[in-house]
Design a protein around this motif. Structure first.
Motif, short mmCIF file in Angstrom:
data_model
loop_
_atom_site.label_atom_id
_atom_site.label_comp_id
_atom_site.label_asym_id
_atom_site.label_seq_id
_atom_site.Cartn_x
_atom_site.Cartn_y
_atom_site.Cartn_z
N PHE A 50 -42.27 33.34 -26.10
CA PHE A 50 -41.20 32.35 -25.95
C PHE A 50 -42.25 30.94 -26.21
N ALA A 51 -43.32 31.00 -25.44
CA ALA A 51 -44.30 29.61 -25.66
C ALA A 51 -44.74 29.74 -27.08
N ALA A 52 -45.22 30.65 -27.71
CA ALA A 52 -45.54 30.70 -29.11
C ALA A 52 -44.71 30.18 -30.02
N GLY A 53 -43.29 30.24 -29.90
CA GLY A 53 -42.51 29.74 -30.80
C GLY A 53 -41.98 28.39 -30.53
N ARG A 54 -42.33 27.74 -29.42
CA ARG A 54 -41.92 26.43 -29.25
C ARG A 54 -43.11 25.31 -29.41
N ALA A 55 -42.57 24.22 -30.57
CA ALA A 55 -43.52 23.21 -31.00
C ALA A 55 -44.37 22.66 -29.88
N ASP A 56 -43.96 22.32 -28.71
CA ASP A 56 -44.80 21.75 -27.74
C ASP A 56 -45.95 22.95 -27.10
N CYS A 57 -46.00 24.28 -27.56
CA CYS A 57 -46.79 25.29 -26.96
C CYS A 57 -47.57 26.04 -28.18
N ALA A 58 -46.99 25.89 -29.17
CA ALA A 58 -47.36 26.73 -30.36
C ALA A 58 -48.90 26.57 -30.73
N GLN A 59 -49.39 25.19 -30.53
CA GLN A 59 -50.73 25.00 -31.02
C GLN A 59 -51.83 25.82 -30.38
N CYS A 60 -51.36 26.51 -29.07
CA CYS A 60 -52.45 27.29 -28.47
C CYS A 60 -51.85 28.68 -28.02
N HIS A 61 -50.63 28.92 -28.41
CA HIS A 61 -49.93 29.96 -28.20
C HIS A 61 -49.47 30.84 -29.28
N SER A 62 -49.92 30.34 -30.56
CA SER A 62 -49.45 31.23 -31.76
C SER A 62 -50.42 31.16 -32.63
N GLU A 63 -50.72 32.01 -33.63
CA GLU A 63 -51.57 31.90 -34.67
C GLU A 63 -51.35 30.86 -35.85
N GLU A 64 -49.95 30.68 -36.17
CA GLU A 64 -49.28 29.71 -37.00
C GLU A 64 -49.42 28.34 -36.34
N GLY A 65 -49.23 27.99 -35.08
CA GLY A 65 -49.38 26.85 -34.65
C GLY A 65 -50.93 26.36 -34.44
N TYR A 66 -51.65 27.21 -34.26
CA TYR A 66 -53.09 27.05 -34.16
C TYR A 66 -53.71 26.48 -35.39
N ILE A 67 -53.42 27.17 -36.41
CA ILE A 67 -53.98 27.06 -37.86
C ILE A 67 -53.27 25.68 -38.39
N ASP A 68 -52.06 25.53 -38.20
CA ASP A 68 -51.23 24.22 -38.51
C ASP A 68 -51.98 23.00 -37.99
N TYR A 69 -52.37 23.07 -36.61
CA TYR A 69 -52.88 22.15 -35.91
C TYR A 69 -54.11 21.74 -36.55
N LEU A 70 -55.22 22.91 -36.85
CA LEU A 70 -56.40 22.66 -37.38
C LEU A 70 -56.45 22.02 -38.60
N ASN A 71 -55.41 22.49 -39.39
CA ASN A 71 -55.23 22.36 -40.82
C ASN A 71 -54.77 20.80 -41.02
N ILE A 72 -53.60 20.59 -40.58
CA ILE A 72 -52.88 19.23 -40.72
C ILE A 72 -52.62 18.36 -39.60
N GLY A 73 -53.31 18.86 -38.47
CA GLY A 73 -53.21 18.04 -37.31
C GLY A 73 -52.15 17.99 -36.41
N GLU A 74 -50.91 18.89 -36.72
CA GLU A 74 -49.85 18.90 -35.84
C GLU A 74 -49.34 20.16 -36.40
N VAL A 75 -48.26 20.57 -35.40
CA VAL A 75 -47.69 21.94 -35.68
C VAL A 75 -46.11 21.46 -36.15
N ASP A 76 -45.43 22.51 -36.69
CA ASP A 76 -43.98 22.55 -36.97
C ASP A 76 -43.14 21.95 -35.79
N THR A 77 -42.53 21.00 -35.95
CA THR A 77 -41.66 20.30 -35.01
C THR A 77 -40.51 20.97 -34.57
N ALA A 78 -40.15 22.11 -35.52
CA ALA A 78 -38.91 22.94 -35.45
C ALA A 78 -39.50 24.00 -34.80
N GLY A 79 -40.65 24.32 -34.38
CA GLY A 79 -41.21 25.67 -33.83
C GLY A 79 -41.44 26.71 -34.95
#
Length: 342
Positions: free
Chosen positions: A84-113
């Motif tokens: 549930f944390a991995a899918g949330r935009a507020d948490c995905a940066q450190c709780h999912s692969e997609e969020g972590y990679i997006d944060y490193l590559n473009i500086g932010e996660v998908d706001t839609a989760g």
């Protein structure tokens, strides 16, 4: 005119043929002898050169890979996945692969989760080498980030633990959800999850981002902790080990990593840590700051109470029992207790 031109061409062709015939019988002299040249730096006659894949095989082999995968099986980075944390935009940066990679590559996660977030795996932290000249450029372990990290809680602060350890800072830092209490004005706690939330290890090691309440215990200089100046995340938490429940990719510090500097044995905590944490907790409870589940009760509190609450949660979430930065830990604890006992 046409006949003359044709005759001229025939004469040229015959002359060329006769020249070839004549010169084909000439003896060509031997070349002039000179000194022998030096052996080339890439090899010596009769000796094989270095295997071009040797540096790759040193890591990319079953012998190396199998212990790493075994230690990964018991790692909290693997077993502690929360969907549930991995899918949330507020948490995905450190709780999912997609969020972590997006944060490193473009500086932010998908706001839609993320609808189908992936748990952490090898490709979360590792991608491809930035260089193959390891001798001159250093070995980057194909990590996605080896650069210094700008903190999300304060974009004016940059932490650089060097190469491999910088990859850890990306997540092991306080989130930017709450302002650190300071000054003397009352402070409103708006969430039961008030605090740095799971990741203040890098800032504790650096000796920053606590609520530095004035008191009898002096605060150490920023970046002065011995574990900061003489060690690193990787050297303490990823030591070589034949026991895959420690070191490697389990991130559990090995005894060997500790006794290299602590010959009397690996400490479990700094002196008095548990007792002081219990004292601070009791003082916060006496001011009705916790609910029955141990979370903070939202409300407006004095600056000292809010600061002490921030420090308590920081030290709890650091999860090192003060070992990351003993001097900073003691100052935060002692001064928080002193402020609430006045």
């Amino acid at each position: 005119m046409k006949t003359s031109h044709l005759l001229r061409i025939l004469m040229i062709a015959i002359s060329g043929f006769l020249f070839i015939q004549c010169t084909s019988d000439l003896e060509i002299p031997d070349p002039i002898a000179g000194p022998a040249g030096a052996d080339g730096r890439d090899g010596v006659d009769g000796t094989d050169g270095v295997d071009g894949t040797a540096s790759c095989v040193s890591c990319h082999s079953n012998a190396t890979r199998e212990p790493l995968l075994a230690s990964w099986d018991v790692a909290k980075h693997n077993t502690g996945f929360v969907s549930f944390a991995a899918g949330r935009a507020d948490c995905a940066q450190c709780h999912s692969e997609e969020g972590y990679i997006d944060y490193l590559n473009i500086g932010e996660v998908d706001t839609a989760g993320y609808t189908n977030p992936s748990r952490f795996n090898c490709t979360t932290c590792h991608d491809k080498h930035s260089t193959f000249d390891f001798e001159n450029d250093g070995f980057d372990y194909a990590l996605r980030n080896i650069e210094a990290v700008t903190l999300v809680i304060d974009e004016a602060t940059v932490i650089d633990f060097g190469d491999a350890s910088n990859n850890c800072i990306t997540c092991h830092q306080p989130r930017n959800s709450y302002e650190i209490p300071s000054g003397t004005a009352d402070y409103e706690i708006t969430s039961k999850r008030f605090g740095p939330h799971h990741g203040p290890q890098s800032t504790m090691l650096e000796g920053i981002m606590g609520a530095n309440i004035a008191g009898a215990e002096a605060y150490p200089g920023v970046g002065s902790a011995t574990h900061r100046t003489g060690s690193s995340c990787v050297s303490c938490h990823m030591g070589e080990s034949s026991d895959t429940s420690q070191g490697l990719h389990s991130w559990v510090p090995t005894d060997a990593a500790c006794v290299a500097c602590h010959p009397n044995g690996a400490p479990d905590e700094i002196a008095g840590f548990s007792q002081d944490m219990a004292t601070l907790q009791a003082l916060l409870e006496a001011n009705n700051m916790f609910d029955v589940d141990g979370y903070y009760v939202p409300g407006t509190y004095s600056a000292k109470l809010a600061q002490a609450a921030w420090n308590y949660r920081t030290l709890l979430e650091d999860n090192s029992n003060g070992i990351h930065n003993p001097a900073y830990t003691r100052a935060l604890l002692k001064n928080s207790i002193e402020a609430l006992q006045e």
